[in-house]
Design a protein around this motif. Structure first.
Motif, PDB file in Angstrom:
ATOM      1  N   PHE A   1       0.816  -1.220   0.000  1.00  0.00           N
ATOM      2  CA  PHE A   1       0.000   0.000   0.000  1.00  0.00           C
ATOM      3  C   PHE A   1       0.848   1.268   0.000  1.00  0.00           C
ATOM      4  N   GLY A   2       2.163   1.134   0.168  1.00  0.00           N
ATOM      5  CA  GLY A   2       3.045   2.292   0.134  1.00  0.00           C
ATOM      6  C   GLY A   2       3.277   2.954   1.476  1.00  0.00           C
ATOM      7  N   HIS A   3       2.750   2.376   2.548  1.00  0.00           N
ATOM      8  CA  HIS A   3       2.966   2.950   3.884  1.00  0.00           C
ATOM      9  C   HIS A   3       4.375   2.666   4.388  1.00  0.00           C
ATOM     10  N   MET A   4       4.909   1.494   4.010  1.00  0.00           N
ATOM     11  CA  MET A   4       6.181   1.036   4.554  1.00  0.00           C
ATOM     12  C   MET A   4       7.058   0.499   3.428  1.00  0.00           C
ATOM     13  N   SER A   5       8.300   0.222   3.795  1.00  0.00           N
ATOM     14  CA  SER A   5       9.258  -0.431   2.901  1.00  0.00           C
ATOM     15  C   SER A   5       9.666  -1.751   3.544  1.00  0.00           C
ATOM     16  N   VAL A   6      10.266  -2.645   2.784  1.00  0.00           N
ATOM     17  CA  VAL A   6      10.772  -3.883   3.384  1.00  0.00           C
ATOM     18  C   VAL A   6      11.880  -3.557   4.378  1.00  0.00           C
ATOM     19  N   VAL A   7      12.760  -2.630   4.003  1.00  0.00           N
ATOM     20  CA  VAL A   7      13.881  -2.237   4.868  1.00  0.00           C
ATOM     21  C   VAL A   7      13.776  -0.750   5.175  1.00  0.00           C
ATOM     22  N   GLY A   8      13.931  -0.406   6.440  1.00  0.00           N
ATOM     23  CA  GLY A   8      13.890   0.991   6.861  1.00  0.00           C
ATOM     24  C   GLY A   8      13.790   1.079   8.369  1.00  0.00           C
TER      25      GLY A   8
END
Length: 469
Positions: free
Chosen positions: A381-388
């Motif tokens: 959904f674009g709220h998060m990234s796999v890494v961050g």
């Protein structure tokens, strides 16, 4: 001691790349047309492929020069080289395809071109990695050194010297210091540092009688009037000059120099993901990785959902407000691991080791990190990234931004399911200060390879978390 001109070395690199491309052509030809491993239609003659391979090699070398790929990279990481290799060969293939279209060479195998591209990237990356590792080993042994002279024996100059000693693989040796106010290194043991050779005004004399490759200016701000003379002396002697700004402590690990209204500026917080191409590649990887993860773990997702529904009353998915990119809030998804509670309790209370709110299944889900799996939907959904950096609840963000320096810097990029801090064991009940230091390092040093490294470490270290309550 081996010392060769940069121009000669760049020519060696170019010739070696060209030879490597032709060897890759032969290997790819054998793999596609002679090995019998891959089915194929009738190909063009071998000689026609040789012609286009030579043209491709020339194009790749020219584009490499355009990207400054053959300039000295002693100070650069291998990730820089890898990214440049991928760029060079993708552009070279596009140029080759343009030539094939213009000259109406329609019978060239498209699958062969793809194989040729992939093999070029793999082979050249491998030999460049081996070469870089060999040069590092060679320099650690004391060969191919470059010699530095440090102007300023104060805290800034000594700090640079200490840091440089931690990287012997770079192959730099400090000859000594020049300083107008000190003849020795104060209360510190002189044996820890190279000697103070003389005063700043004697720089021309030392450059004349010593072999110096680079001069490092590490003077305090109030001595800025000396910079012009020092730089002029160095340029007259043909020696490179580098300046360490006295406001070093306020700068990131990799400061970025910009130009605004014709004036050079130092960008105090350079973030690689501010560049569109980096954001595009990271987002494309996130979508692909998250989609694959959901597909692969779908049976497990179903089993966990059923187990939660049967073990305790309440919803399967727990949604909680978190602070993400640019301080915007979003609802983060997790498998419910606690009994149903009020929003105030869930948003303002830490989970403790023997927290009575947890269910028996919930304790297991938290320990194994299985409760985090729905966050792959947050990634889609674009709220998060796999890494961050891991996202936090608004209530605690308001506290931490007052208590922990630079805490809010983590919100310059999308939060992640895992991060540099988590892959180093900083999960659950661990130091927030240490986590932020790792998060800022990741933000300033992001690369695609860095993401792969973090994912690899997360998988290898396992998902069991003794600090997760």
């Amino acid at each position: 001691m081996v010392r060769q001109s940069h121009g000669f070395l760049s020519q060696i690199y170019a010739v070696t790349d060209f030879i490597c491309i032709q060897l890759v052509f032969l290997f790819s030809w054998w793999l596609k047309f002679d090995s019998g491993l891959i089915p194929f239609d009738n190909p063009l003659s071998f000689h026609r492929y040789v012609l286009w391979s030579v043209i491709y090699g020339v194009v790749a070398i020219l584009i490499s020069y355009f990207f400054n790929f053959y300039t000295p990279k002693r100070k650069k990481r291998f990730s820089y080289e890898l990214f440049t290799i991928v760029q060079v060969h993708f552009i070279s293939v596009l140029v080759l395809l343009s030539f094939l279209f213009v000259f109406k060479e329609l019978d060239v195998s498209r699958s062969y071109l793809l194989l040729f591209l992939v093999n070029n990237i793999l082979f050249i990356s491998f030999y460049r990695y081996v070469l870089k590792a060999s040069l590092k080993h060679y320099r650690q042994k004391g060969y191919n050194k470059q010699f530095l002279l440090i102007i300023g024996a104060g805290s800034l100059g000594r700090r640079f010297y200490k840091n440089l000693k931690r990287y012997p693989e770079l192959g730099y040796e400090v000859l000594g210091f020049l300083d107008d106010y000190q003849t020795e290194h104060g209360n510190e043991h002189d044996s820890n540092y190279k000697p103070i050779l003389g005063k700043v005004d004697e720089l021309a004399v030392f450059l004349e009688k010593m072999l110096v490759d680079e001069v490092i200016i590490a003077l305090p701000l109030h001595a800025h009037e000396k910079y012009a003379k020092i730089i002029n002396v160095c340029e007259k002697a043909g020696v490179k000059t580098l300046i360490i700004p006295d406001f070093y402590d306020y700068l990131p690990s990799r400061p970025y120099f910009d130009n605004f209204a014709g004036i050079p500026l130092i960008n105090v917080r350079d973030i690689p993901l501010d560049e569109f191409r980096n954001r595009f590649f990271k987002r494309a990887f996130d979508i692909g990785f998250a989609s694959a993860a959901i597909l692969i773990t779908s049976p497990l997702l179903l089993l966990v959902a059923i187990a939660i529904k049967l073990s305790s009353p309440g919803p399967i998915i727990f949604k909680q407000e978190r602070v993400g990119l640019n301080r915007r809030t979003f609802m983060m998804y997790k498998f419910r691991s606690m009994k149903v509670q009020t929003d105030e309790d869930s948003d303002t209370k830490w989970t403790t080791e023997d927290d009575p709110r947890k269910t028996k299944l919930g304790s297991f889900l938290r320990k194994t990190s299985l409760d985090e799996l729905p966050q792959f939907f947050n990634v889609l959904f674009g709220h998060m990234s796999v890494v961050g950096p891991r996202p936090e609840r608004p209530y605690f963000v308001e506290q931490f931004k007052e208590e922990i320096p630079k805490y809010m810097v983590k919100h310059h990029i999308r939060p992640g399911i895992t991060g540099w801090a988590q892959s180093n064991g900083l999960r659950g009940d661990t130091s927030i200060e240490d986590r932020i230091k790792h998060d800022i390092f990741y933000i300033e040093n992001w690369s695609f390879l860095f993401d792969i490294k973090i994912i690899y470490r997360t998988i290898i270290n396992g998902f069991i978390n003794k600090n997760a309550y």
